[in-house]
Design a protein around this motif. Structure first.
Motif: not given
Length: 92
Positions: A61, A64-66
């Protein structure tokens, strides 16, 4: 920016985590270079082949991007980021 790496699976099925807050690190610009080198498409979009028993799964992560990447496919910039976070990050 906050980066978290989670490794799960393997023979024992355990989960380990490492976290870094790049804003409080000694060299935030170097972290930005590593993150900027990441591909803009998820590594999991490529054909992954048959599952490998006892393989790790990496969940990464960045803010906010996983993305989730099977261990056998962790390479290139993603592997570089994981190695750096594991080396500099706080384990939990």
């Amino acid at each position: 920016m906050r980066i978290e790496v989670r490794r799960s699976g393997g023979f024992a099925g355990t989960t380990r985590r490492w976290r870094v807050d790049t804003d409080t690190s000694g060299d935030p610009a170097a972290w930005s270079e590593v993150v900027d080198a990441l591909p803009r498409t998820a590594a999991t979009e490529s054909p992954s082949g048959a599952p490998v028993p006892d393989d790790f799964t990496w969940t990464i992560t960045v803010e906010r991007t996983t993305v989730t990447i099977p261990g056998r496919r962790l390479d290139g910039p993603w592997a570089d980021l994981v190695a750096r976070v594991r080396s500099a990050g706080d384990p939990s």
